[in-house]
Design a protein around this motif. Structure first.
Motif, short mmCIF file in Angstrom:
data_model
loop_
_atom_site.label_atom_id
_atom_site.label_comp_id
_atom_site.label_asym_id
_atom_site.label_seq_id
_atom_site.Cartn_x
_atom_site.Cartn_y
_atom_site.Cartn_z
N LEU A 87 0.84 -1.19 0.00
CA LEU A 87 0.00 0.00 0.00
C LEU A 87 0.87 1.24 0.00
O LEU A 87 1.90 1.29 0.68
N THR A 88 0.46 2.23 -0.77
CA THR A 88 1.08 3.56 -0.73
C THR A 88 -0.03 4.59 -0.54
O THR A 88 -1.04 4.54 -1.24
N VAL A 89 0.17 5.50 0.40
CA VAL A 89 -0.78 6.59 0.63
C VAL A 89 -0.07 7.90 0.30
O VAL A 89 0.97 8.21 0.89
N ARG A 90 -0.60 8.64 -0.67
CA ARG A 90 -0.06 9.95 -1.02
C ARG A 90 -0.94 11.02 -0.38
O ARG A 90 -2.15 11.07 -0.63
N MET A 91 -0.35 11.88 0.44
CA MET A 91 -1.11 12.86 1.20
C MET A 91 -0.92 14.26 0.64
O MET A 91 0.18 14.63 0.23
N HIS A 92 -2.01 15.03 0.66
CA HIS A 92 -1.98 16.42 0.21
C HIS A 92 -2.32 17.33 1.39
O HIS A 92 -2.38 16.88 2.54
N THR A 93 -2.54 18.60 1.13
CA THR A 93 -2.68 19.58 2.22
C THR A 93 -3.92 19.37 3.08
O THR A 93 -3.99 19.91 4.18
N ALA A 94 -4.90 18.62 2.60
CA ALA A 94 -6.15 18.46 3.36
C ALA A 94 -6.14 17.28 4.31
O ALA A 94 -7.15 17.01 4.97
N VAL A 95 -5.04 16.56 4.42
CA VAL A 95 -4.95 15.51 5.43
C VAL A 95 -4.69 16.17 6.78
O VAL A 95 -3.84 17.06 6.90
N SER A 96 -5.41 15.75 7.80
CA SER A 96 -5.33 16.39 9.11
C SER A 96 -3.97 16.20 9.77
O SER A 96 -3.20 15.29 9.42
N ALA A 97 -3.68 17.08 10.72
CA ALA A 97 -2.46 16.95 11.52
C ALA A 97 -2.43 15.57 12.18
O ALA A 97 -3.47 14.98 12.48
N ASN A 98 -1.21 15.08 12.41
CA ASN A 98 -1.01 13.75 12.97
C ASN A 98 -1.75 12.71 12.13
O ASN A 98 -2.73 12.10 12.58
N PRO A 99 -1.31 12.51 10.88
CA PRO A 99 -2.07 11.69 9.92
C PRO A 99 -2.43 10.31 10.45
O PRO A 99 -1.57 9.55 10.90
N TYR A 100 -3.74 10.04 10.37
CA TYR A 100 -4.29 8.76 10.78
C TYR A 100 -4.77 8.02 9.53
O TYR A 100 -5.46 8.61 8.69
N MET A 101 -4.38 6.76 9.40
CA MET A 101 -4.80 5.94 8.28
C MET A 101 -5.26 4.58 8.79
O MET A 101 -4.60 3.95 9.63
N ARG A 102 -6.39 4.17 8.27
CA ARG A 102 -6.92 2.84 8.59
C ARG A 102 -7.13 2.09 7.27
O ARG A 102 -7.69 2.64 6.31
N PHE A 103 -6.65 0.85 7.23
CA PHE A 103 -6.77 0.05 6.01
C PHE A 103 -6.68 -1.42 6.41
O PHE A 103 -6.74 -1.76 7.60
#
Length: 259
Positions: A212-228
């Protein structure tokens, strides 16, 4: 024609007329049009879970699910989220492989104003799905004045894994990393614009192969949380790597046990 039958017929006709119009709305937004490309998208099979109202637009939870197989010959290869009312429409891109086992992802995003959030999913065979949800926001999360967190480092990677993965199943994984995710759009306490500083990607590999690769832009919240989800076929080592746009990175290594 009995009234009940006539009413049912009219409802069916109305739904048939409205569905294409709702689906066609995506053509009004450039970022979504580019993601769809030349494909003819479908709506059925792609769902988005999003609050109807959020008092705080800086951390809005969103979950995207695609009802599709995740086999080596047929799988969802990407899920993209867009916010048409944000300063930058691109929110986050999930690049999937069959190793995730289930096309379902969650994160927390910044929503600048009441608007429509869009999701576009694409399979390895070229099928495309589009869906959207409207959200009302009390306090926008993109441009508000912020504390100067320039001294906060990319740090403290946290990964929540099941004690053991079940052979032939996809099991939930949750990750979090400490980072301010500064957009380059917000003012600090003294009125100066805080410099842009983002975690640009999370990469998960199993046994040396990217899952898995997650590409983040400016609208991802502080302290990035990802669930998958992950579906390892055998016990192996998994490496989680968060990459900042400065080039700095942190990683977390875990042993995956498959029963």
């Amino acid at each position: 024609m009995p009234r009940s039958v006539r009413s049912g017929f009219l409802v069916t006709v109305l739904m048939m007329c409205l569905a294409p119009l709702a689906l066609a709305d995506w053509q009004r937004f450039e970022a979504v049009r580019e993601a769809v490309g030349e494909a003819t998208p479908r709506a059925q099979g792609l769902t988005m879970e999003l609050p109807l109202v959020s008092e705080d637009g800086s951390a809005v939870p969103v979950t995207i699910k695609v009802d599709s197989p995740m086999r080596t010959d047929q799988y969802i290869e990407s899920i993209q989220i867009f916010a048409d009312g944000n300063p930058n429409a691109e929110v986050v891109d999930f690049l999937l492989t069959p190793r995730v086992g289930r096309a379902e992802v969650s994160t927390r995003i910044r929503v600048n104003e009441s608007q429509t959030i869009w999701a576009v999913a694409r399979s390895n065979t070229g099928e495309v799905w589009v869906t959207s949800r409207d959200i009302r926001v009390t306090v926008g999360g993109c441009l508000m004045t912020a504390e100067d967190n320039s001294s906060v480092l990319l740090s403290q990677p946290r990964v929540a894994l099941p004690r053991a993965f079940r052979a032939g199943n996809a099991d939930e994984v949750r990750t979090l990393v400490t980072h301010p995710m500064e957009t380059g759009l917000r003012e600090g306490p003294n009125g100066d614009v805080l410099p842009r500083r983002l975690v640009e990607s999370l990469t998960v590999s199993i046994g040396g192969e990217t899952a898995l690769t997650v590409r983040m832009h400016t609208a991802v919240s502080a302290n990035p949380y990802m669930r998958f989800f992950l579906a390892p076929q055998a016990s192996a080592e998994a490496i989680f790597v968060w990459q900042e746009d400065s080039g700095f990175s942190v990683s977390s290594t875990h042993s995956l046990t498959v029963n």
